[in-house]
Design a protein around this motif. Sequence first.
Motif, PDB file in Angstrom:
ATOM      1  N   MET A 167       0.819  -1.191   0.000  1.00 23.97           N
ATOM      2  CA  MET A 167       0.000   0.000   0.000  1.00 23.97           C
ATOM      3  C   MET A 167       0.863   1.254   0.000  1.00 23.97           C
ATOM      4  O   MET A 167       0.521   2.220  -0.637  1.00 23.97           O
ATOM      5  CB  MET A 167      -0.920  -0.045   1.207  1.00 23.97           C
ATOM      6  CG  MET A 167      -1.855   1.100   1.298  1.00 23.97           C
ATOM      7  SD  MET A 167      -2.922   0.840   2.718  1.00 23.97           S
ATOM      8  CE  MET A 167      -4.312   1.736   2.229  1.00 23.97           C
ATOM      9  N   TYR A 168       1.974   1.232   0.718  1.00 26.01           N
ATOM     10  CA  TYR A 168       2.875   2.370   0.776  1.00 26.01           C
ATOM     11  C   TYR A 168       4.229   1.982   0.226  1.00 26.01           C
ATOM     12  O   TYR A 168       4.590   0.815   0.210  1.00 26.01           O
ATOM     13  CB  TYR A 168       3.064   2.843   2.234  1.00 26.01           C
ATOM     14  CG  TYR A 168       1.808   3.368   2.868  1.00 26.01           C
ATOM     15  CD1 TYR A 168       1.388   4.669   2.640  1.00 26.01           C
ATOM     16  CD2 TYR A 168       1.029   2.563   3.687  1.00 26.01           C
ATOM     17  CE1 TYR A 168       0.228   5.147   3.217  1.00 26.01           C
ATOM     18  CE2 TYR A 168      -0.126   3.026   4.269  1.00 26.01           C
ATOM     19  CZ  TYR A 168      -0.524   4.327   4.030  1.00 26.01           C
ATOM     20  OH  TYR A 168      -1.664   4.800   4.600  1.00 26.01           O
ATOM     21  N   ALA A 169       4.991   2.965  -0.189  1.00 26.22           N
ATOM     22  CA  ALA A 169       6.366   2.737  -0.632  1.00 26.22           C
ATOM     23  C   ALA A 169       7.279   3.567   0.261  1.00 26.22           C
ATOM     24  O   ALA A 169       7.019   4.738   0.500  1.00 26.22           O
ATOM     25  CB  ALA A 169       6.530   3.137  -2.084  1.00 26.22           C
ATOM     26  N   VAL A 170       8.340   2.951   0.734  1.00 26.17           N
ATOM     27  CA  VAL A 170       9.327   3.650   1.542  1.00 26.17           C
ATOM     28  C   VAL A 170      10.407   4.134   0.581  1.00 26.17           C
ATOM     29  O   VAL A 170      11.025   3.331  -0.109  1.00 26.17           O
ATOM     30  CB  VAL A 170       9.934   2.719   2.617  1.00 26.17           C
ATOM     31  CG1 VAL A 170      11.006   3.424   3.397  1.00 26.17           C
ATOM     32  CG2 VAL A 170       8.843   2.201   3.544  1.00 26.17           C
ATOM     33  N   PRO A 171      10.630   5.446   0.519  1.00 27.74           N
ATOM     34  CA  PRO A 171      11.629   5.969  -0.410  1.00 27.74           C
ATOM     35  C   PRO A 171      13.029   5.434  -0.108  1.00 27.74           C
ATOM     36  O   PRO A 171      13.416   5.299   1.051  1.00 27.74           O
ATOM     37  CB  PRO A 171      11.568   7.482  -0.191  1.00 27.74           C
ATOM     38  CG  PRO A 171      10.223   7.727   0.421  1.00 27.74           C
ATOM     39  CD  PRO A 171       9.929   6.507   1.236  1.00 27.74           C
ATOM     40  N   ALA A 172      13.783   5.131  -1.153  1.00 24.42           N
ATOM     41  CA  ALA A 172      15.161   4.646  -0.994  1.00 24.42           C
ATOM     42  C   ALA A 172      16.013   5.694  -0.311  1.00 24.42           C
ATOM     43  O   ALA A 172      15.812   6.897  -0.493  1.00 24.42           O
ATOM     44  CB  ALA A 172      15.742   4.301  -2.363  1.00 24.42           C
ATOM     45  N   GLY A 173      16.947   5.248   0.500  1.00 28.78           N
ATOM     46  CA  GLY A 173      17.883   6.149   1.166  1.00 28.78           C
ATOM     47  C   GLY A 173      17.395   6.730   2.467  1.00 28.78           C
ATOM     48  O   GLY A 173      18.132   7.445   3.136  1.00 28.78           O
ATOM     49  N   GLN A 174      16.163   6.478   2.846  1.00 31.46           N
ATOM     50  CA  GLN A 174      15.646   6.999   4.100  1.00 31.46           C
ATOM     51  C   GLN A 174      15.861   5.995   5.212  1.00 31.46           C
ATOM     52  O   GLN A 174      15.971   4.797   4.975  1.00 31.46           O
ATOM     53  CB  GLN A 174      14.173   7.353   3.967  1.00 31.46           C
ATOM     54  CG  GLN A 174      13.952   8.504   3.026  1.00 31.46           C
ATOM     55  CD  GLN A 174      12.589   9.136   3.180  1.00 31.46           C
ATOM     56  OE1 GLN A 174      11.822   8.787   4.056  1.00 31.46           O
ATOM     57  NE2 GLN A 174      12.289  10.084   2.327  1.00 31.46           N
TER      58      GLN A 174
END
Length: 64
Positions: free
Chosen positions: A1-8
């Motif tokens: 449902m959600y995407a976690v941005p790369a590099g965070q």
Amino acid sequence: MYAVPAGQAYVSTAAPALTDDFLPSSGKVVFGAKKMHTIQYGRKTALVYANDVTAEGRPPHHGS
């Protein structure tokens, strides 16, 4: 449902735990096939697969 941005980076609230998967195509349940981290994502609690993230640092210390 959600995407976690790369590099965070996010704080894991518990050590990774084994999870069970249900495979609807075969109707089978696979026990303990993957590990998941529980993280705080904004104001939500989210689960992320351990294979999809890089864990850094040390696990939390419990007790004295």
